[in-house]
Design an enzyme around this catalytic site. Structure first.
Site, PDB file in Angstrom:
ATOM      1  N   ASP A  34      -2.009   9.273   1.458  1.00 28.01           N
ATOM      2  CA  ASP A  34      -3.216   9.705   0.744  1.00 28.01           C
ATOM      3  C   ASP A  34      -4.402   8.887   1.254  1.00 28.01           C
ATOM      4  O   ASP A  34      -4.282   8.159   2.241  1.00 28.01           O
ATOM      5  CB  ASP A  34      -3.031   9.528  -0.766  1.00 28.01           C
ATOM      6  N   CYS A  92      -6.198 -10.900  -0.022  1.00 29.65           N
ATOM      7  CA  CYS A  92      -5.234 -10.012   0.619  1.00 29.65           C
ATOM      8  C   CYS A  92      -4.136 -10.784   1.336  1.00 29.65           C
ATOM      9  O   CYS A  92      -4.412 -11.672   2.145  1.00 29.65           O
ATOM     10  CB  CYS A  92      -5.957  -9.111   1.616  1.00 29.65           C
ATOM     11  N   GLU A  94       0.736  14.372 -10.178  1.00 28.12           N
ATOM     12  CA  GLU A  94       0.279  14.377  -8.791  1.00 28.12           C
ATOM     13  C   GLU A  94      -0.784  15.443  -8.525  1.00 28.12           C
ATOM     14  O   GLU A  94      -1.719  15.220  -7.762  1.00 28.12           O
ATOM     15  CB  GLU A  94       1.466  14.564  -7.835  1.00 28.12           C
ATOM     16  N   CYS A 118      -4.579  -8.526   9.759  1.00 27.60           N
ATOM     17  CA  CYS A 118      -5.412  -7.314   9.677  1.00 27.60           C
ATOM     18  C   CYS A 118      -6.465  -7.302  10.794  1.00 27.60           C
ATOM     19  O   CYS A 118      -7.317  -8.192  10.869  1.00 27.60           O
ATOM     20  CB  CYS A 118      -6.085  -7.236   8.312  1.00 27.60           C
ATOM     21  N   TYR A 147       1.137  15.413   1.098  1.00 23.19           N
ATOM     22  CA  TYR A 147       1.089  14.248   0.210  1.00 23.19           C
ATOM     23  C   TYR A 147       1.930  14.479  -1.052  1.00 23.19           C
ATOM     24  O   TYR A 147       2.797  13.671  -1.408  1.00 23.19           O
ATOM     25  CB  TYR A 147      -0.353  13.889  -0.205  1.00 23.19           C
ATOM     26  N   GLY A 186     -12.406  19.850 -12.585  1.00 18.02           N
ATOM     27  CA  GLY A 186     -12.794  20.269 -11.237  1.00 18.02           C
ATOM     28  C   GLY A 186     -11.642  20.761 -10.387  1.00 18.02           C
ATOM     29  O   GLY A 186     -10.474  20.644 -10.768  1.00 18.02           O
ATOM     30  N   TYR A 187     -11.981  21.329  -9.233  1.00 19.75           N
ATOM     31  CA  TYR A 187     -10.985  21.911  -8.327  1.00 19.75           C
ATOM     32  C   TYR A 187      -9.984  22.760  -9.108  1.00 19.75           C
ATOM     33  O   TYR A 187      -8.789  22.449  -9.177  1.00 19.75           O
ATOM     34  CB  TYR A 187     -10.282  20.825  -7.507  1.00 19.75           C
TER      35      TYR A 187
END
Length: 357
Positions: free
Chosen positions: A138, A202, A37, A208, A120, A81-82
DNA sequence: AAAGCGGGGCT
DNA sequence: AGCCCAGCTTT
């Protein structure tokens, strides 16, 4: 709002035939789920998967991660990254190893208090590892829920996000939390994708709002726009006959904290720093250095685009005429062959690769 | 509430 | 060039 039971029913029915098989889905070990995660925060599954496999192989449990050297952890994260994710990961591993007897906490309230774990990730671990009923919200979930319900308000707004959370929190009730959460994310990443969603395939198309009003391109709407600032980094590669090179570690609260780089001077614009400034910088390593004690040539330029920064790299090769050297704290004289033990920003590792060949 | 924090892929 | 990605922390 789309009827909650209809939403959950169509979602789970779709998922029963469209489950993704992912490496971390074979495990209920909270450590494995935690790592997956964190890696997947703001990172695509395809990009993160090889890092996950390497990371859990190198650091198979909390204790191993807690005992590892910081450099090795950063190296495992190199290119992803991050990097605060990696620093927080190990800090939390140390806390768990010493304060929690090496056991991962099994309540949402305890989990969310850990460094690097927000709403999250806490919900993801609580549901996937412990079967607790907390909805994951998320980017996928925000997109799906804002579209089916035709939410035109900015989703990067606290109240809007709260209403989306409330909707999913009702929808998850009465269902297996892990399955429901996984279904929602799989659906968002496979059908209700950001650009050109597969509305034709979908199962919710009749319900929707975004599809009915032809507004899938407008929803989700984000108010915040990113602005990029330019930064100009001048890197000095000290070419030494003994094939050793100087690297330094970034320590400030800035980009690439804890990663390594070459000796560097930052300028306000793209102009080359004056010789005196470079000499002063190199004076960290060479005593009583004068402007004509070294030869310098610009080798190449490159650019790296970050979310909020344009980093312009200028690379110079320096040959010392008087090579007496001193090395200070946070700086290392490393053999060229061993430089790969350290983690670098991409703009640096690309340069090092280029001078290898 | 807003800004800061990577790198890659897709349009 | 702009947007987004299994977000979180700091200011």
């Amino acid at each position: 709002m789309m009827n909650i039971d209809t939403f959950a029913g169509l979602l789970l029915s779709w998922w029963s035939e469209n489950k993704r098989q992912l490496p971390w889905k074979n495990s209920h070990d909270p450590y494995i789920i935690w790592i997956s995660e964190i890696i997947l925060q703001q990172t695509r599954v395809k990009q993160g998967t090889p890092y996950f496999l390497k990371f859990v192989h190198t650091f198979p449990d909390i204790q191993t991660l807690a005992d590892a050297s910081e450099d090795d952890v950063m190296k495992a994260w190199e290119g992803l990254g991050y990097y605060s994710r990696a620093r927080n990961l190990q800090q939390t591993a140390k806390v768990l190893a010493s304060n929690h007897g090496g056991k991962f906490p099994d309540t949402y309230e305890e989990i969310i208090q850990l460094k690097g774990i927000g709403p999250y990730t806490a919900a993801a671990i609580a549901s996937f590892a412990f079967g607790l009923s907390y909805p994951v919200v998320d980017g996928n979930v925000v997109r799906v829920v804002s579209r089916v319900n035709g939410i035109l308000e900015p989703v990067d707004n606290k109240a809007t996000l709260q209403s989306i959370y409330g909707y999913v929190n009702k929808a998850i009730q009465g269902h297996d939390p892990a399955s429901f959460n996984q279904a929602l994310m799989d659906f968002g990443s496979a059908v209700c994708v950001p650009a050109s969603p597969a509305c034709i395939l979908c199962p919710m198309t009749d319900y929707c709002m975004a599809n009915k009003d032809q507004k899938t391109q407008l929803i989700p709407f984000k108010a915040k726009k990113v602005s990029r600032k330019n930064r100009y980094y001048h890197y000095f590669y000290l070419d030494r006959p003994d094939r050793q090179m100087i690297i330094t570690q970034r320590t400030g609260s800035d980009i690439w904290k804890k990663l390594y780089e070459l000796p560097m001077v930052e300028t306000e614009d793209e102009s080359v720093p004056v010789r005196g400034l470079i000499t002063q910088k190199l004076g960290f390593w060479f005593s009583h250095l004068k402007d004509d004690d070294y030869i310098m040539e610009e080798v190449c330029r490159s650019r790296q685009v970050l979310t909020h920064r344009n980093v312009y790299g200028f690379f110079y090769r320096i040959v010392m005429i008087n090579p007496a050297i001193k090395i200070n704290k946070g700086q290392y004289l490393v053999e060229r062959e061993k430089v790969s033990n350290f983690a670098f920003p991409k703009i640096i590792s690309d340069y090092l690769k280029s001078i290898d060949s």
